[in-house]
Design a protein around this motif. Structure first.
Motif, short mmCIF file in Angstrom:
data_model
loop_
_atom_site.label_atom_id
_atom_site.label_comp_id
_atom_site.label_asym_id
_atom_site.label_seq_id
_atom_site.Cartn_x
_atom_site.Cartn_y
_atom_site.Cartn_z
N VAL A 60 0.79 -1.24 0.00
CA VAL A 60 0.00 0.00 0.00
C VAL A 60 0.82 1.28 0.00
O VAL A 60 0.25 2.37 -0.12
CB VAL A 60 -0.96 0.03 1.21
CG1 VAL A 60 -1.89 -1.17 1.20
CG2 VAL A 60 -0.19 0.07 2.54
N MET A 61 2.14 1.18 0.13
CA MET A 61 2.97 2.37 0.19
C MET A 61 3.88 2.48 -1.05
O MET A 61 4.30 1.48 -1.60
CB MET A 61 3.85 2.35 1.46
CG MET A 61 3.08 2.43 2.74
SD MET A 61 2.30 4.05 2.97
CE MET A 61 1.31 3.71 4.44
N PRO A 62 4.19 3.72 -1.46
CA PRO A 62 5.12 3.89 -2.58
C PRO A 62 6.53 3.49 -2.16
O PRO A 62 7.03 3.92 -1.13
CB PRO A 62 5.03 5.38 -2.90
CG PRO A 62 4.53 6.02 -1.65
CD PRO A 62 3.67 5.01 -0.97
N HIS A 63 7.17 2.65 -2.97
CA HIS A 63 8.53 2.22 -2.66
C HIS A 63 9.32 2.07 -3.95
O HIS A 63 8.77 1.96 -5.06
CB HIS A 63 8.54 0.93 -1.84
CG HIS A 63 7.76 -0.20 -2.46
ND1 HIS A 63 8.31 -1.04 -3.40
CD2 HIS A 63 6.49 -0.62 -2.27
CE1 HIS A 63 7.41 -1.94 -3.76
NE2 HIS A 63 6.29 -1.71 -3.10
N ARG A 64 10.63 2.04 -3.81
CA ARG A 64 11.56 2.10 -4.94
C ARG A 64 11.32 0.98 -5.96
O ARG A 64 11.46 1.18 -7.17
CB ARG A 64 13.00 2.03 -4.42
CG ARG A 64 14.06 2.06 -5.50
CD ARG A 64 15.44 1.85 -4.92
NE ARG A 64 15.88 2.99 -4.15
CZ ARG A 64 16.63 3.98 -4.64
NH1 ARG A 64 17.01 3.96 -5.91
NH2 ARG A 64 17.01 4.98 -3.86
N GLY A 65 10.95 -0.20 -5.49
CA GLY A 65 10.81 -1.34 -6.39
C GLY A 65 9.74 -1.19 -7.45
O GLY A 65 9.70 -1.97 -8.41
N LEU A 66 8.86 -0.20 -7.30
CA LEU A 66 7.77 -0.04 -8.25
C LEU A 66 8.23 0.57 -9.58
O LEU A 66 7.49 0.50 -10.58
CB LEU A 66 6.67 0.84 -7.64
CG LEU A 66 5.96 0.22 -6.43
CD1 LEU A 66 5.02 1.22 -5.80
CD2 LEU A 66 5.20 -1.04 -6.85
N LEU A 67 9.38 1.17 -9.60
CA LEU A 67 9.93 1.73 -10.83
C LEU A 67 11.24 1.03 -11.17
O LEU A 67 12.00 0.66 -10.27
CB LEU A 67 10.18 3.24 -10.69
CG LEU A 67 8.97 4.13 -10.43
CD1 LEU A 67 9.41 5.59 -10.32
CD2 LEU A 67 7.92 3.97 -11.52
N ALA A 68 11.49 0.87 -12.45
CA ALA A 68 12.78 0.33 -12.88
C ALA A 68 13.89 1.28 -12.42
O ALA A 68 13.66 2.49 -12.32
CB ALA A 68 12.81 0.19 -14.40
N PRO A 69 15.07 0.77 -12.09
CA PRO A 69 16.15 1.63 -11.58
C PRO A 69 16.41 2.85 -12.45
O PRO A 69 16.58 3.96 -11.93
CB PRO A 69 17.35 0.69 -11.52
CG PRO A 69 16.75 -0.67 -11.31
CD PRO A 69 15.46 -0.66 -12.08
N ALA A 70 16.46 2.68 -13.77
CA ALA A 70 16.73 3.82 -14.65
C ALA A 70 15.60 4.85 -14.60
O ALA A 70 15.85 6.06 -14.65
CB ALA A 70 16.93 3.33 -16.08
#
Length: 431
Positions: A60-70
Motif C-alpha cells: 500500500v505504500m510507494p517504494h523504490r521497487g515499483l519503478l525500474a532503476p533507470a
C-alpha cells in the motif's frame, strides 16, 4: 476518514519509520504513481517497524521497487535539479509506458464480452479508497483527461440491458485490467468510492429489468475504509440500497479483494463485515499471489481459515500479471501452483471451492492446472473457465512446462494434432 497523499504521505513515512530515505523514495515514486493512503491503513494495517519489508507496506505504500532503476533515477534527477518541465516530460512518458490500456476505452462505461455477463464501470468511479502498489490502474488515478474521463451512466446501462436480454449477471467494478478481457478485475477503482446517491441510479436500472438475476460488486473498501459501511454520512443509505437488491429476489455477491490476513483483522473491518452480511449479500474473497507479500502457502491457508470463520467464502486465487509497475510482484506460474496446492492441502475442506490459480487474459479466464505428465514430458494445462464463446468453456490446452514462465503469453502451446495433447495424469493433487 483522513486520506494522505504527496508530501503528507512522505512525512508520515519519515515519522513512522524514522528513515528519511524511505520518505524520499516515496516522493520520487509518488511523482508517477499517485498513492492515496487512508488513516485506517496507516494506523491499523502497516507494521512500521518492519518497513520497507513489511508485506502491507509493500502493498500500500510507494517504494523504490515499483519503478525500474533507470526510471527511478530519471525522476529523481529531475526533482533534484528542480526542472519542472523536464519532470513533467519524464513522468508523462513513464505513465504512458506503464498504462496497459493505451487505447480503446468504451465511452459507455460497459463491457459485454461474455454473453450472460455485463461489466459496469460506474461513471464517477475514478478513484479508490487506497490503490495497492500492485494496481494496474495508475493512469486512471493520475488525472489524465482521457484515461480518467467519466464513463457513461445509468441510462447507458439500462439501454444495454434492454437491447441484450441474454444478460443475467451484472458486475460492478472499475476499468478492466491488463488485456482488456472484461473479466473480474483483481485491482479495480472501487465502486463503493461512489456516494450512495450516485450509485443508486445504477441499481435502480437493474431492478427495473427482471432478466438480471445476479448482481456482483468487487470492492476493497472493507480493508481500506471500513468506515464506508459504519459511520460515513451515507453508510446506512448504502446498506439499505444493498438490502433492496436482496429483497428484489436477486443474488447479490460482494467480492472482497484481500491479499493478506492482516487486512480483515481490525475491529472496524469485522464490524463492517457484520453489517454487510446483515444485508443478505453473499460475501466472497479473492486475491492475487504477490511476491514478498503473500507468496507463502501457510499464509494463504491461515487467511482462508480466518475468512471462513468470519462467514466469508474464499473462492479465487489469481496469478499476478506483473506488467508495468507490477513487475516486482510477479512470480513464476510454477511457484503460484505450488502455493495454491500446498495451501489447499493445509485446508482440505476448501478443496474444490477455491478456484485457481486463474489468469484473466485476452482469450478469457484461464485456470492453470497441473503440472501434468504428457507423452513428451511435464506440461501446464490451461483450462478455459470463461470465454466469449460458451462452446469453448472447459476446453484444455497444454504447454510444455517452463519453470520461468510468469504469464500465459510466455508459454508455447503444443500444436493442433500433436500426440502430446492426450490427457495427462496429474503429478500432484490437492487433498
Amino acid at each position: 476518514m483522513t486520506v494522505l497523499t504527496g508530501h503528507r504521505l512522505g512525512a508520515l513515512i519519515a515519522d513512522r519509520t524514522g528513515r528519511p530515505a524511505l520518505a524520499h523514495e516515496a516522493e520520487v515514486v509518488g511523482q508517477v504513481l499517485p498513492f492515496r493512503v487512508t488513516s485506517h491503513v496507516a494506523d491499523e494495517l502497516v507494521d512500521w517497524t518492519r518497513a520497507p519489508d513489511d508485506p502491507l507496506y509493500r502493498l500500500v505504500m510507494p517504494h523504490r521497487g515499483l519503478l525500474a532503476p533507470a526510471d527511478f533515477a530519471a525522476v529523481e534527477r529531475s526533482l533534484r535539479d528542480g526542472d519542472r518541465d523536464r519532470l513533467r516530460l519524464v513522468v508523462d512518458g513513464l505513465r504512458e509506458r506503464l498504462d496497459p490500456h493505451p487505447a480503446g476505452r468504451d465511452a459507455a462505461g460497459l463491457r459485454h464480452r461474455y454473453p450472460e455477463t455485463l461489466l459496469v464501470l460506474p461513471g464517477q468511479g475514478r478513484t479508490c479508497h487506497g490503490p495497492c502498489a500492485s494496481c494496474s490502474r495508475w493512469p486512471r488515478f493520475a488525472g489524465d483527461p482521457v484515461r480518467g474521463r467519466e464513463l457513461g451512466g445509468p441510462e447507458a446501462l439500462g439501454d444495454r440491458l434492454d437491447r441484450h436480454p441474454e444478460i443475467t449477471d451484472v458486475l460492478f467494478a472499475g476499468v478492466p485490467f491488463a488485456g482488456g478481457s472484461g473479466a473480474d478485475p483483481p485491482d479495480p477503482p472501487d465502486p463503493f468510492e461512489l456516494r450512495t446517491a450516485r450509485l443508486a441510479p445504477y441499481v435502480t436500472a437493474l431492478l427495473d429489468r427482471p432478466g438480471v438475476r445476479t448482481v456482483r460488486i468487487v470492492t476493497r473498501a472493507v480493508s481500506r475504509f471500513p468506515g464506508r459501511f459504519l459511520d460515513a454520512p451515507d453508510a446506512d443509505d448504502l446498506l439499505r440500497l444493498l438490502e433492496r437488491v436482496v429483497a428484489s429476489g436477486r443474488h447479490l455477491v460482494l467480492t472482497l479483494y484481500v491479499c493478506h490476513p492482516r487486512e480483515l483483522r481490525p475491529a472496524t473491518a469485522r464490524r463492517a463485515l457484520g453489517r454487510l452480511a446483515a444485508t443478505g449479500a453473499v460475501l466472497r474473497t479473492r486475491g492475487a499471489v504477490l511476491r514478498r507479500v503473500n507468496d507463502d502457502a501457510a499464509l494463504w491457508a491461515r487467511m482462508w481459515r480466518e475468512q471462513t470463520a468470519l462467514g466469508l467464502a474464499p473462492y479465487g486465487m489469481l496469478v499476478e500479471r506483473g506488467g508495468g509497475v507490477r513487475r516486482c510482484f510477479r512470480l513464476p506460474l510454477a511457484r503460484v501452483l505450488e502455493v495454491h496446492a500446498e495451501a489447499l492441502r493445509r485446508v482440505p475442506g476448501l478443496a474444490g471451492r477455491v478456484c485457481g490459480p486463474v489468469m484473466p487474459t485476452e482469450l478469457g479466464v484461464l485456470a492453470v492446472d497441473g503440472p501434468v505428465r504428457l507423452a513428451d514430458g511435464p506440461a501446464f494445462a490451461l483450462r478455459a473457465v470463461r470465454t466469449p464463446d460458451p462452446a469453448l468453456r472447459g476446453r484444455v490446452a497444454y504447454a510444455p512446462f517452463d519453470p520461468a514462465a510468469r504469464w500465459w503469453d510466455e508459454l508455447v502451446p503444443y500444436g493442433p494434432g500433436d500426440r502430446s495433447l492426450i490427457p495427462g495424469e496429474p503429478l500432484t493433487t490437492a487433498e
